[in-house]
Structures are given as structure tokens and as C-alpha cells.
Design an enzyme around this catalytic site. Sequence first.
Site, mmCIF file in Angstrom:
data_model
loop_
_atom_site.group_PDB
_atom_site.id
_atom_site.type_symbol
_atom_site.label_atom_id
_atom_site.label_comp_id
_atom_site.label_asym_id
_atom_site.label_seq_id
_atom_site.Cartn_x
_atom_site.Cartn_y
_atom_site.Cartn_z
ATOM 1 C CE LYS A 11 -4.085 -2.327 2.351
ATOM 2 N NZ LYS A 11 -5.229 -2.122 3.187
ATOM 3 C CE1 TYR A 51 -9.316 -3.261 0.151
ATOM 4 C CE2 TYR A 51 -8.340 -1.351 -0.723
ATOM 5 C CZ TYR A 51 -8.228 -2.634 -0.187
ATOM 6 O OH TYR A 51 -6.996 -2.816 0.230
ATOM 7 C CG PHE A 59 -13.185 1.146 6.964
ATOM 8 C CD1 PHE A 59 -13.033 0.470 5.783
ATOM 9 C CD2 PHE A 59 -14.099 0.285 7.818
ATOM 10 C CE1 PHE A 59 -12.983 -0.814 5.507
ATOM 11 C CE2 PHE A 59 -14.109 -1.268 7.672
ATOM 12 C CZ PHE A 59 -13.729 -1.608 6.438
ATOM 13 N NE ARG A 87 -5.880 -12.158 5.384
ATOM 14 C CZ ARG A 87 -6.485 -11.067 5.285
ATOM 15 N NH1 ARG A 87 -6.650 -10.340 4.179
ATOM 16 N NH2 ARG A 87 -6.963 -10.508 6.332
ATOM 17 C CB THR A 93 -6.984 -5.780 9.731
ATOM 18 O OG1 THR A 93 -7.574 -7.000 9.087
ATOM 19 C CG2 THR A 93 -7.702 -4.649 9.161
ATOM 20 N NE ARG A 104 -2.366 -5.561 7.095
ATOM 21 C CZ ARG A 104 -3.575 -6.203 6.773
ATOM 22 N NH1 ARG A 104 -3.977 -7.115 7.403
ATOM 23 N NH2 ARG A 104 -3.939 -5.594 5.666
ATOM 24 C CG ASN A 114 -3.739 -2.027 6.580
ATOM 25 O OD1 ASN A 114 -3.688 -1.820 5.748
ATOM 26 N ND2 ASN A 114 -4.811 -2.975 7.128
ATOM 27 C CG HIS A 117 -5.204 -6.156 -0.428
ATOM 28 N ND1 HIS A 117 -6.437 -6.152 0.187
ATOM 29 C CD2 HIS A 117 -5.288 -7.000 -1.236
ATOM 30 C CE1 HIS A 117 -7.386 -7.182 -0.571
ATOM 31 N NE2 HIS A 117 -6.690 -7.852 -1.523
ATOM 32 C CD GLU A 128 -8.559 -9.235 -3.579
ATOM 33 O OE1 GLU A 128 -9.455 -8.926 -2.891
ATOM 34 O OE2 GLU A 128 -7.447 -9.591 -3.308
HETATM 35 P P1 IDP Z 1 -7.769 -6.844 5.611
HETATM 36 O O1 IDP Z 1 -6.845 -5.758 4.769
HETATM 37 O O2 IDP Z 1 -7.010 -7.422 6.616
HETATM 38 O O3 IDP Z 1 -8.307 -8.023 4.670
HETATM 39 P P2 IDP Z 1 -10.336 -5.854 5.660
HETATM 40 O O4 IDP Z 1 -11.336 -6.357 6.693
HETATM 41 O O5 IDP Z 1 -10.618 -6.697 4.182
HETATM 42 O O6 IDP Z 1 -9.118 -6.286 6.215
HETATM 43 O O7 IDP Z 1 -10.337 -4.398 5.381
HETATM 44 C C1 IDP Z 1 -9.833 -3.817 4.139
HETATM 45 C C2 IDP Z 1 -8.899 -2.711 4.510
HETATM 46 O O8 IDP Z 1 -9.768 -1.598 5.139
HETATM 47 C C3 IDP Z 1 -7.953 -2.865 5.750
HETATM 48 O O9 IDP Z 1 -6.784 -3.385 5.369
HETATM 49 C C4 IDP Z 1 -7.978 -1.401 6.182
HETATM 50 O O10 IDP Z 1 -7.036 -0.774 5.539
HETATM 51 C C5 IDP Z 1 -9.243 -0.945 6.012
HETATM 52 N N1 IDP Z 1 -10.048 -1.132 7.361
HETATM 53 C C6 IDP Z 1 -10.635 -2.047 7.595
HETATM 54 N N2 IDP Z 1 -11.407 -2.121 9.031
HETATM 55 C C7 IDP Z 1 -11.148 -0.777 9.118
HETATM 56 C C8 IDP Z 1 -11.717 0.106 10.134
HETATM 57 O O11 IDP Z 1 -12.147 -0.427 11.135
HETATM 58 N N3 IDP Z 1 -11.368 1.216 10.560
HETATM 59 C C9 IDP Z 1 -10.665 1.762 9.295
HETATM 60 N N4 IDP Z 1 -10.006 1.121 8.230
HETATM 61 C C10 IDP Z 1 -10.161 -0.060 8.317
HETATM 62 MG MG MG Z 2 -9.710 -8.213 3.240
#
Ligand code: IDP
Ligand code: MG
Length: 142
Positions: A11, A51, A59, A87, A93, A104, A114, A117, A128
Amino acid sequence: MAVQRTLSIIKPDAIAKNVIGDIIRRFEENGLAVIATRMTQLSDEQAGRFYAVHRDRPFYKDLCAFMSSGPILATVLEGKNAVALNRQLMGATNPKEAETGTIRADHADSIDANAVHGSDSEENAAIEIAFFFGDLDLNSRQ
Ligand code: IDP
Ligand code: MG
């Protein structure tokens, strides 16, 4: 466990920190092979399509703005159990919850910024990968 393919994205925050090499090294040292890679900067609209599954989450708008704020590196990884292995290497996350030694834990500053992805299933990985790459871009290492 079968050989799988998965999509990794470094990212904008991690690109800005100049840690591409450190992240790719972790993949290679854990048995994943790079079979395609591409640096690009998404528009807000493209990030929104990538997304789309999160479009109803609070968010979503911030996520699309962040993901289009600078260049990203999209990479297809191939190897045994690639989806879950990637993962695991990424960590949780929320970097505050990410296990020590994960990408991370080492490189993410917040749940928004973070670092990486990773596809969450083989089915989503195929979708994807097709977002960024055509079949001719994928160079199997098996
Ligand atoms: P992941 O990237 O670990 O798969 P996902 O739940 O798919 O997590 O969420 C996608 C992205 O959205 C996350 O990597 C993060 O950047 C953002 N995100 C997820 N949950 C939150 C939140 O509660 N607040 C702000 N950003 C979030
Ligand atoms: Mg995800």
C-alpha cells in the site's frame, strides 16, 4: 496443500517507507514466488471498484482515498497454501493486534495505513488478480 495464487498489494504507506524489498523478501523466504508484479497509482474510482465489497462500511471512503493517495505495488504470489500463508505473513488488519514479526507489526502505523493487502480466499484471489493482470502477465514458477 495445493499450489495457489494470491494477490498482494504493498500500500502507499509502505511504498513511501521504501520497504518493498523487505516485504518481498519475506514472501520469498517463506516459499512464495513472485509470478507478476506491477507498480501503479489507482484513481479513487478504481480503488472503489477494487474494494467494492466494503462499500457499505463506514471506512470505505477513507480507504479509497488512502489507496489512491500514492503508488502501490500489486504482486501475484504463487506457492503452497499461498492465500493463507500470505495472510499469516501480513498479520492482523489492526497492527496493534498483529503478531510480532509480521509485516503489519513491523511496518503498519494504523488500521488505515496498514502496509499490505492480501486476498482472503482463493475465489477472491482470482477476481483480484484479474483486476490488475491478464493471463499473459502471469508467469508460473512451478
Ligand atoms: P484486510 O486488509 O486485513 O483483509 P479488511 O477487513 O478486508 O482487512 O479491510 C480492508 C481494509 O480496510 C483494511 O486493510 C484496512 O486498511 C481498512 N479497514 C478495515 N477495517 C477498518 C476500520 O475499522 N477502520 C478503518 N479502516 C479499516
Ligand atoms: Mg480483506
